[in-house]
Design a protein around this motif. Structure first.
Motif, mmCIF file in Angstrom:
data_model
loop_
_atom_site.group_PDB
_atom_site.id
_atom_site.type_symbol
_atom_site.label_atom_id
_atom_site.label_comp_id
_atom_site.label_asym_id
_atom_site.label_seq_id
_atom_site.Cartn_x
_atom_site.Cartn_y
_atom_site.Cartn_z
ATOM 1 N N SER A 61 0.845 -1.193 0.000
ATOM 2 C CA SER A 61 0.000 0.000 0.000
ATOM 3 C C SER A 61 0.879 1.241 0.000
ATOM 4 N N LEU A 63 1.911 4.888 1.283
ATOM 5 C CA LEU A 63 1.845 5.848 2.382
ATOM 6 C C LEU A 63 2.435 7.152 1.851
ATOM 7 N N ALA A 80 -0.706 -1.167 6.862
ATOM 8 C CA ALA A 80 -1.697 -0.292 6.232
ATOM 9 C C ALA A 80 -3.050 -0.458 6.918
#
Length: 379
Positions: A61, A63, A80
């Motif tokens: 994911s 960030l 995440a």
């Protein structure tokens, strides 16, 4: 990851660490944070430290650092999920007698663990440049202060499932029994252990203790060094203190028949290991506090030698074999034991283990031989 979007870490001098500053956002919106360099000597530090399992590498994911479409880091799914859940700021307990069950509004705001934004977190995967071996060693050597200075350690056990609520409700109920632990309470436990309608709660607790977090090497020092700790599973949580109150009830002989009755099926095979672990962490935490209050207490310090803690570490898992040693150095410092061992990830595992064996031999005798694991093959 496109090179023009990849976040580049600045170097960290001395006793400086990074804190992740998590920003609020709708549930499905991208994760956005900033990274701030702070000194561990700052008396006004206020942050929470995360304890969690790194888990699977994919799917990763994004960030975002500072703002969307700016610089980014790729993080693993478990982290995440934790950040998304904490960002919702809706942690609640499963205690049916708690004031937070009064109405839907108070559920969102009763726990002292609630977040105010922007909130600061220390998370190893993000706050340490994992590609910088020298920085990894330098930051791991500061773990004692990072976890002792945190206002609370947030232990993320993973996302909730169908077992989470019944398991935590059972824990809350058992912890309440400890307040009036008597023959009547023991009789009640024996009754519940044989009640078929209640079996689903015991099964749920077995699944709760089967979560990977309980086997992780780093949790030993992260929990023992914490001022305060909460266990979070999805949007539900339980305090470490409450869990410790439930543990003696589960370890009492009145529950033996429960374990024996399910020995063949293995439904509760995780109970004993998890309960021993909780009891051990509780004991280490009490020993640490005892040493802190009585610096001359040599008897407590004897229990916390390097070899003793390494032996405890054999029951836990570490992805990097070096962390079997480095994962207890902060804990040793909490017990006022200071082995001459530098955290360096550029050395080989065999070199580290040899150096550790030399230290034990010089300081303790031949105790290190008891840590040797023999591969008993059929050959």
């Amino acid at each position: 990851m496109a090179s023009n979007l990849q976040y580049n870490y600045d170097s960290l001098p001395g006793r400086v660490v990074r804190l992740l500053r998590l920003w609020p956002g709708p549930p499905d919106s991208p994760l956005v944070c900033s990274l701030n360099n702070v000194s561990l000597d700052d008396p006004n530090l206020d942050y929470k430290a995360m304890s969690y399992v790194w888990g699977d590498k994919i799917p990763q994911s994004t960030l975002w650092i500072d703002k969307i479409d700016h610089k980014q880091l790729l993080i693993r799914p478990n982290l995440a999920a934790a950040l998304r859940q904490l960002r919702e700021n809706q942690l609640s307990c499963c205690d049916l007698s708690c004031a937070c069950r009064g109405n839907s509004t108070s559920i969102r705001q009763t726990l002292h663990e609630q977040f105010t934004f922007p909130t600061y977190l220390w998370i190893d995967a993000v706050c340490i440049d994992q590609n910088n071996i020298e920085e990894r060693g330098q930051q791991v050597s500061l773990m004692f202060e990072i976890y002792t200075k945190a206002s609370v350690v947030v232990a993320w056990l993973g996302e909730e499932d169908k077992y989470t609520v019944p398991a935590l409700r059972l824990l809350y109920g058992l912890s309440g029994l400890w307040d009036w632990w008597s023959d009547d309470a023991k009789a009640a436990i024996r009754h519940l252990a044989h009640n078929e309608e209640f079996k689903s709660f015991w099964l749920a607790l077995g699944h709760f203790f089967a979560r990977t977090w309980w086997t992780r090497m780093w949790i030993v020092q992260e929990i023992v060094l914490a001022k305060d700790a909460i266990l979070v599973c999805g949007r539900w949580c339980v305090s470490w203190d409450r869990l410790c109150k439930a543990t003696p009830v589960l370890m009492d002989s009145s529950t033996d028949e429960l374990f024996e009755a399910t020995l063949v099926t293995g439904d509760f095979r995780h109970f004993h290991a998890a309960l021993r672990g909780i009891g051990l962490l509780k004991c280490l935490k009490e020993t640490s506090m005892e040493i802190g209050h009585n610096s001359t207490g040599t008897s407590s310090r004897e229990k916390c030698r390097l070899s003793a803690l390494l032996h405890i570490g054999r029951s836990y898992e570490a992805t990097d074999p070096q962390d079997k040693v480095y994962g207890i150095l902060g804990l040793l410092r909490g017990f006022e034991v200071f082995p001459q061992l530098e955290v360096r990830y550029d050395r080989t595992v065999s070199d580290l283990y040899m150096r550790t064996a030399e230290l034990i031999y010089k300081e303790e005798n031949l105790n290190f031989l008891g840590l040797v694991e023999v591969n008993r093959s059929s050959d």
